[in-house]
Scaffold this motif. Sequence first.
Motif, PDB file in Angstrom:
ATOM      1  N   TRP A   1     -30.327  37.512  22.238  1.00 29.20           N
ATOM      2  CA  TRP A   1     -30.918  38.422  21.253  1.00 29.20           C
ATOM      3  C   TRP A   1     -32.438  38.345  21.322  1.00 29.20           C
ATOM      4  CZ3 TRP A   1     -28.690  33.777  20.207  1.00 29.20           C
ATOM      5  CH2 TRP A   1     -29.423  32.842  19.478  1.00 29.20           C
ATOM      6  N   ASN A   2     -33.079  39.411  20.891  1.00 29.08           N
ATOM      7  CA  ASN A   2     -34.535  39.518  20.932  1.00 29.08           C
ATOM      8  C   ASN A   2     -35.125  38.814  19.727  1.00 29.08           C
ATOM      9  OD1 ASN A   2     -37.279  40.441  20.826  1.00 29.08           O
ATOM     10  ND2 ASN A   2     -36.702  42.128  22.180  1.00 29.08           N
ATOM     11  N   THR A   3     -35.962  37.815  19.963  1.00 28.95           N
ATOM     12  CA  THR A   3     -36.519  37.019  18.859  1.00 28.95           C
ATOM     13  C   THR A   3     -37.554  37.785  18.049  1.00 28.95           C
ATOM     14  OG1 THR A   3     -38.162  36.091  20.379  1.00 28.95           O
ATOM     15  CG2 THR A   3     -36.131  34.842  20.063  1.00 28.95           C
ATOM     16  N   HIS A   4     -38.016  38.930  18.559  1.00 22.56           N
ATOM     17  CA  HIS A   4     -38.995  39.732  17.821  1.00 22.56           C
ATOM     18  C   HIS A   4     -38.333  40.616  16.772  1.00 22.56           C
ATOM     19  CE1 HIS A   4     -41.736  39.376  21.631  1.00 22.56           C
ATOM     20  NE2 HIS A   4     -41.744  38.290  20.892  1.00 22.56           N
ATOM     21  N   ASN A   5     -37.026  40.675  16.798  1.00 23.78           N
ATOM     22  CA  ASN A   5     -36.276  41.488  15.842  1.00 23.78           C
ATOM     23  C   ASN A   5     -35.866  40.610  14.664  1.00 23.78           C
ATOM     24  OD1 ASN A   5     -34.351  43.011  14.424  1.00 23.78           O
ATOM     25  ND2 ASN A   5     -33.648  44.039  16.273  1.00 23.78           N
ATOM     26  N   HIS A   6     -36.400  40.905  13.491  1.00 22.90           N
ATOM     27  CA  HIS A   6     -36.136  40.076  12.307  1.00 22.90           C
ATOM     28  C   HIS A   6     -35.210  40.767  11.315  1.00 22.90           C
ATOM     29  CE1 HIS A   6     -39.212  37.392  13.820  1.00 22.90           C
ATOM     30  NE2 HIS A   6     -40.086  38.386  13.837  1.00 22.90           N
ATOM     31  N   SER A   7     -34.405  41.695  11.804  1.00 22.71           N
ATOM     32  CA  SER A   7     -33.469  42.411  10.941  1.00 22.71           C
ATOM     33  C   SER A   7     -32.459  41.446  10.312  1.00 22.71           C
ATOM     34  CB  SER A   7     -32.724  43.466  11.757  1.00 22.71           C
ATOM     35  OG  SER A   7     -31.534  43.862  11.107  1.00 22.71           O
ATOM     36  N   PRO A   8     -32.311  41.482   8.979  1.00 21.81           N
ATOM     37  CA  PRO A   8     -31.296  40.631   8.335  1.00 21.81           C
ATOM     38  C   PRO A   8     -29.882  40.937   8.835  1.00 21.81           C
ATOM     39  CG  PRO A   8     -32.873  41.417   6.710  1.00 21.81           C
ATOM     40  CD  PRO A   8     -33.144  42.178   7.977  1.00 21.81           C
ATOM     41  N   ALA A   9     -29.607  42.215   9.120  1.00 21.19           N
ATOM     42  CA  ALA A   9     -28.271  42.563   9.633  1.00 21.19           C
ATOM     43  C   ALA A   9     -28.040  41.908  10.991  1.00 21.19           C
ATOM     44  CB  ALA A   9     -28.127  44.078   9.737  1.00 21.19           C
ATOM     45  N   LEU A  10     -29.062  41.902  11.844  1.00 20.57           N
ATOM     46  CA  LEU A  10     -28.934  41.228  13.140  1.00 20.57           C
ATOM     47  C   LEU A  10     -28.725  39.738  12.946  1.00 20.57           C
ATOM     48  CD1 LEU A  10     -29.079  40.972  16.211  1.00 20.57           C
ATOM     49  CD2 LEU A  10     -31.580  40.931  16.023  1.00 20.57           C
ATOM     50  N   GLN A  11     -29.446  39.134  12.010  1.00 22.73           N
ATOM     51  CA  GLN A  11     -29.280  37.700  11.779  1.00 22.73           C
ATOM     52  C   GLN A  11     -27.854  37.378  11.353  1.00 22.73           C
ATOM     53  OE1 GLN A  11     -31.627  35.204  12.471  1.00 22.73           O
ATOM     54  NE2 GLN A  11     -29.704  34.081  12.265  1.00 22.73           N
ATOM     55  N   ASN A  12     -27.260  38.241  10.531  1.00 26.11           N
ATOM     56  CA  ASN A  12     -25.867  38.034  10.137  1.00 26.11           C
ATOM     57  C   ASN A  12     -24.938  38.145  11.343  1.00 26.11           C
ATOM     58  OD1 ASN A  12     -26.428  37.581   7.434  1.00 26.11           O
ATOM     59  ND2 ASN A  12     -26.191  39.720   6.866  1.00 26.11           N
ATOM     60  N   PHE A  13     -25.252  39.068  12.266  1.00 29.10           N
ATOM     61  CA  PHE A  13     -24.436  39.189  13.475  1.00 29.10           C
ATOM     62  C   PHE A  13     -24.597  37.945  14.347  1.00 29.10           C
ATOM     63  CE2 PHE A  13     -23.629  40.552  17.859  1.00 29.10           C
ATOM     64  CZ  PHE A  13     -22.370  41.094  17.709  1.00 29.10           C
ATOM     65  N   ILE A  14     -25.831  37.468  14.486  1.00 30.27           N
ATOM     66  CA  ILE A  14     -26.077  36.242  15.264  1.00 30.27           C
ATOM     67  C   ILE A  14     -25.272  35.087  14.692  1.00 30.27           C
ATOM     68  CG2 ILE A  14     -27.824  34.525  15.875  1.00 30.27           C
ATOM     69  CD1 ILE A  14     -29.865  36.855  15.908  1.00 30.27           C
ATOM     70  N   ASN A  15     -25.309  34.942  13.372  1.00 33.19           N
ATOM     71  CA  ASN A  15     -24.567  33.852  12.735  1.00 33.19           C
ATOM     72  C   ASN A  15     -23.072  33.983  12.988  1.00 33.19           C
ATOM     73  OD1 ASN A  15     -26.972  32.862  11.717  1.00 33.19           O
ATOM     74  ND2 ASN A  15     -26.749  33.858   9.736  1.00 33.19           N
ATOM     75  N   THR A  16     -22.571  35.210  12.968  1.00 36.27           N
ATOM     76  CA  THR A  16     -21.146  35.432  13.225  1.00 36.27           C
ATOM     77  C   THR A  16     -20.786  35.012  14.647  1.00 36.27           C
ATOM     78  OG1 THR A  16     -21.093  37.298  11.671  1.00 36.27           O
ATOM     79  CG2 THR A  16     -19.322  37.178  13.297  1.00 36.27           C
ATOM     80  N   VAL A  17     -21.653  35.371  15.603  1.00 35.07           N
ATOM     81  CA  VAL A  17     -21.395  35.013  16.998  1.00 35.07           C
ATOM     82  C   VAL A  17     -21.457  33.506  17.197  1.00 35.07           C
ATOM     83  CG1 VAL A  17     -22.218  35.216  19.376  1.00 35.07           C
ATOM     84  CG2 VAL A  17     -22.226  37.215  17.880  1.00 35.07           C
ATOM     85  N   LEU A  18     -22.503  32.880  16.668  1.00 35.94           N
ATOM     86  CA  LEU A  18     -22.669  31.443  16.881  1.00 35.94           C
ATOM     87  C   LEU A  18     -21.542  30.646  16.247  1.00 35.94           C
ATOM     88  CD1 LEU A  18     -26.527  30.922  16.495  1.00 35.94           C
ATOM     89  CD2 LEU A  18     -25.173  31.459  18.527  1.00 35.94           C
ATOM     90  N   ASP A  19     -20.998  31.148  15.154  1.00 33.12           N
ATOM     91  CA  ASP A  19     -19.848  30.476  14.545  1.00 33.12           C
ATOM     92  C   ASP A  19     -18.644  30.479  15.479  1.00 33.12           C
ATOM     93  OD1 ASP A  19     -21.250  29.890  12.279  1.00 33.12           O
ATOM     94  OD2 ASP A  19     -20.470  31.582  11.101  1.00 33.12           O
ATOM     95  N   GLY A  20     -18.577  31.497  16.365  1.00 37.61           N
ATOM     96  CA  GLY A  20     -17.433  31.594  17.272  1.00 37.61           C
ATOM     97  C   GLY A  20     -17.715  31.067  18.669  1.00 37.61           C
ATOM     98  N   CYS A  21     -18.942  30.599  18.895  1.00 35.48           N
ATOM     99  CA  CYS A  21     -19.268  30.103  20.237  1.00 35.48           C
ATOM    100  C   CYS A  21     -18.506  28.818  20.557  1.00 35.48           C
ATOM    101  CB  CYS A  21     -20.772  29.837  20.339  1.00 35.48           C
ATOM    102  SG  CYS A  21     -21.743  31.289  20.770  1.00 35.48           S
ATOM    103  N   HIS A  22     -18.164  28.660  21.815  1.00 31.41           N
ATOM    104  CA  HIS A  22     -17.517  27.419  22.260  1.00 31.41           C
ATOM    105  C   HIS A  22     -18.516  26.276  22.311  1.00 31.41           C
ATOM    106  CE1 HIS A  22     -13.933  29.645  23.067  1.00 31.41           C
ATOM    107  NE2 HIS A  22     -14.524  30.428  23.945  1.00 31.41           N
ATOM    108  N   THR A  23     -19.773  26.598  22.455  1.00 31.39           N
ATOM    109  CA  THR A  23     -20.827  25.572  22.499  1.00 31.39           C
ATOM    110  C   THR A  23     -22.084  26.133  21.899  1.00 31.39           C
ATOM    111  OG1 THR A  23     -22.234  24.247  23.959  1.00 31.39           O
ATOM    112  CG2 THR A  23     -21.489  26.341  24.830  1.00 31.39           C
ATOM    113  N   GLN A  24     -22.918  25.255  21.330  1.00 31.61           N
ATOM    114  CA  GLN A  24     -24.185  25.680  20.766  1.00 31.61           C
ATOM    115  C   GLN A  24     -25.352  25.326  21.652  1.00 31.61           C
ATOM    116  OE1 GLN A  24     -24.384  27.463  17.885  1.00 31.61           O
ATOM    117  NE2 GLN A  24     -22.165  27.492  17.966  1.00 31.61           N
TER     118      GLN A  24
END
Length: 303
Positions: free
Chosen positions: A275-298
């Motif tokens: 993901w692009n770190t210059h994008n500070h959209s709260p909706a994107l952050q919620n999507f990032i959190n959803t993905v990271l919760d499902g990642c096999h590794t962090q």
Amino acid sequence: MDFRQLRYFVAIVEEGSISAASRKVHIAQPALTRQIHALEAALGGSLFERGAKGIALTVTGKALYEEAKQLLETRERIMARITALGQGITGKVAVGVTVSHLWVPEIKQVLSGFRDSYPQVALEVYPLLSGPQSEKLKDGSIDAGFLYMGDEIPDYLRTRLFHKDNLVLAVPENSPLVDSPPDKVHQLNRYNFVWGPRSSSPVYYDKLLAYLHQQDFYPKVVQIGADNVTILSLVAAGLGISIVPGDCKWISPPGVSFIDMPELARCDMSVSFAWNTHNHSPALQNFINTVLDGCHTQQPSSC
């Protein structure tokens, strides 16, 4: 005049008395009376007629009541919308997914999980090869993506390893290789291959060829397919065989058989989430959190 005074005024009208309104808005009656006097002073006229039978609206009061209700309702809608945007409950997220991985269960789970959690966010999913995804992540055309990443990560991106995968051999289902698969990759040198262009995914292409060359294998390419869906269709048509990511089984047309080979299995072709770190959209952050919760590794991706 402020919204608080308007709210007090509307409460008095709807409750029918100052005492009842004071209980509704949780303010002492004298303080409420002072606020109404201040409102009347700001407007330059009386809002209530006070008599033995209680209070009644003046002409000015009747006009203000209708306007005040609309103003307060509009304010509530605006506040709710801004709050929802700030919390990422509404908004838009544009996501790229490599063509080969649109039907991978882990990605389907992430997309459907985000949709269930944030139904008011417009989730736009674009089937894009890794090369175009990288460009669109850079210019902001998409907010995040599932793609092949190289060892050097641009400063404007953050990545996480999302899904592990390796290589398999794809052949027509009637190929003699199905019953007698080769032991070594170099034994495939005499076969005709369907291959993809480097421009579609430079990271994947370079890593694939570098590994295959280490196995003393140099594909004899007779047909080019724009993406893995096209490549598998050409394999199914009998125009050659190919080496593809194992996840291609989720998008394969009928007529293709996949053969596991130990040497191909050792080639890591995992997919990263970026993901692009210059994008500070709260909706994107919620999507990032959803993905990271499902990642096999962090751990940061190195593939």
